[in-house]
Scaffold this motif. Sequence first.
Motif, PDB file in Angstrom:
ATOM      1  N   LEU A   1      -4.441   3.429 -10.786  1.00  0.00           N
ATOM      2  CA  LEU A   1      -3.732   3.413  -9.503  1.00  0.00           C
ATOM      3  C   LEU A   1      -4.700   3.596  -8.345  1.00  0.00           C
ATOM      4  O   LEU A   1      -4.588   2.923  -7.318  1.00  0.00           O
ATOM      5  CB  LEU A   1      -2.664   4.500  -9.477  1.00  0.00           C
ATOM      6  CG  LEU A   1      -1.508   4.339 -10.463  1.00  0.00           C
ATOM      7  CD1 LEU A   1      -0.646   5.590 -10.481  1.00  0.00           C
ATOM      8  CD2 LEU A   1      -0.679   3.115 -10.110  1.00  0.00           C
TER       9      LEU A   1
ATOM     10  N   ILE B   1       0.840  -1.207   0.000  1.00  0.00           N
ATOM     11  CA  ILE B   1       0.000   0.000   0.000  1.00  0.00           C
ATOM     12  C   ILE B   1       0.868   1.247   0.000  1.00  0.00           C
ATOM     13  O   ILE B   1       0.568   2.222  -0.695  1.00  0.00           O
ATOM     14  CB  ILE B   1      -1.003  -0.040   1.178  1.00  0.00           C
ATOM     15  CG1 ILE B   1      -2.032  -1.150   0.945  1.00  0.00           C
ATOM     16  CG2 ILE B   1      -1.683   1.317   1.365  1.00  0.00           C
ATOM     17  CD1 ILE B   1      -2.893  -1.475   2.153  1.00  0.00           C
TER      18      ILE B   1
ATOM     19  N   ALA C   1       3.422   5.547  -5.895  1.00  0.00           N
ATOM     20  CA  ALA C   1       3.161   5.562  -7.345  1.00  0.00           C
ATOM     21  C   ALA C   1       2.088   6.592  -7.674  1.00  0.00           C
ATOM     22  O   ALA C   1       2.195   7.318  -8.671  1.00  0.00           O
ATOM     23  CB  ALA C   1       2.737   4.170  -7.815  1.00  0.00           C
ATOM     24  N   LEU C   2       1.071   6.676  -6.840  1.00  0.00           N
ATOM     25  CA  LEU C   2       0.001   7.652  -7.054  1.00  0.00           C
ATOM     26  C   LEU C   2       0.544   9.071  -6.956  1.00  0.00           C
ATOM     27  O   LEU C   2       0.172   9.946  -7.737  1.00  0.00           O
ATOM     28  CB  LEU C   2      -1.118   7.437  -6.028  1.00  0.00           C
ATOM     29  CG  LEU C   2      -2.340   8.319  -6.158  1.00  0.00           C
ATOM     30  CD1 LEU C   2      -3.041   8.107  -7.499  1.00  0.00           C
ATOM     31  CD2 LEU C   2      -3.299   8.059  -5.003  1.00  0.00           C
TER      32      LEU C   2
ATOM     33  N   GLN D   1       1.935   1.793  -3.427  1.00  0.00           N
ATOM     34  CA  GLN D   1       0.829   2.295  -4.248  1.00  0.00           C
ATOM     35  C   GLN D   1       0.620   3.792  -4.028  1.00  0.00           C
ATOM     36  O   GLN D   1       0.380   4.535  -4.985  1.00  0.00           O
ATOM     37  CB  GLN D   1      -0.454   1.516  -3.949  1.00  0.00           C
ATOM     38  CG  GLN D   1      -0.395   0.103  -4.484  1.00  0.00           C
ATOM     39  CD  GLN D   1      -1.580  -0.734  -4.052  1.00  0.00           C
ATOM     40  OE1 GLN D   1      -2.052  -0.636  -2.918  1.00  0.00           O
ATOM     41  NE2 GLN D   1      -2.061  -1.571  -4.950  1.00  0.00           N
TER      42      GLN D   1
ATOM     43  N   GLN E   1      -6.663   0.322  -7.807  1.00  0.00           N
ATOM     44  CA  GLN E   1      -5.850  -0.685  -7.116  1.00  0.00           C
ATOM     45  C   GLN E   1      -5.666  -0.327  -5.645  1.00  0.00           C
ATOM     46  O   GLN E   1      -5.769  -1.188  -4.765  1.00  0.00           O
ATOM     47  CB  GLN E   1      -4.486  -0.819  -7.784  1.00  0.00           C
ATOM     48  CG  GLN E   1      -4.537  -1.424  -9.156  1.00  0.00           C
ATOM     49  CD  GLN E   1      -3.192  -1.357  -9.861  1.00  0.00           C
ATOM     50  OE1 GLN E   1      -2.243  -0.746  -9.377  1.00  0.00           O
ATOM     51  NE2 GLN E   1      -3.106  -1.981 -11.024  1.00  0.00           N
ATOM     52  N   LEU E   2      -5.390   0.944  -5.383  1.00  0.00           N
ATOM     53  CA  LEU E   2      -5.173   1.395  -4.014  1.00  0.00           C
ATOM     54  C   LEU E   2      -6.443   1.228  -3.179  1.00  0.00           C
ATOM     55  O   LEU E   2      -6.395   0.701  -2.065  1.00  0.00           O
ATOM     56  CB  LEU E   2      -4.725   2.857  -3.999  1.00  0.00           C
ATOM     57  CG  LEU E   2      -4.570   3.495  -2.625  1.00  0.00           C
ATOM     58  CD1 LEU E   2      -3.503   2.785  -1.815  1.00  0.00           C
ATOM     59  CD2 LEU E   2      -4.252   4.969  -2.772  1.00  0.00           C
TER      60      LEU E   2
END
Length: 162
Positions: free
Chosen positions: A107, A89, A95-96, A92, A110-111
């Motif tokens: 994204l 997490i 990445a976001l 993630q 998925q998060l």
Amino acid sequence: MKRHPALVPLSRQHHDGLALGVMIERGLRDGAGPAGTAHLKRLREQALDLWQLEYHGHFEVEERIVFPAARQAGQPALVDTLVAEHEAIRLQFEALERAPSSEAGPLLHQLGTALVRHIRTEERVLFQAMQAAMDEPQLEALGRAVSDALPTLCLSLGSARG
């Protein structure tokens, strides 16, 4: 089983994470169309705000205080899984943060999915197991440690106490 007061502050924060997951799901479903990029930008900002203000510190409290107690309460395999989920997490969220708003949709999806699944496991499995395995003095000590740590690690709580 009713939530023990020692774990209530974390459960309240879990509620915020679940709300974010629902908001992401609904926002992605309803945000298509010409205003989609602006909508994605708002969702992205809300998710990153929750991470910075609350969840970054929340994870730290769980990893420093709750997970060691859970290991002692007989849940080492579950704790290992939850620690791995924390790391996933975190990645993630990172990445976001790096992604442009226009590319945030997958994204965010998925998060949101990972966050909701993780929170439900903590609430339905970990916290229930801890409450069943720990005696009242252990739970009270855990509650004091959590209550002491949250305001210093979660900006949303620290600023509220001013």
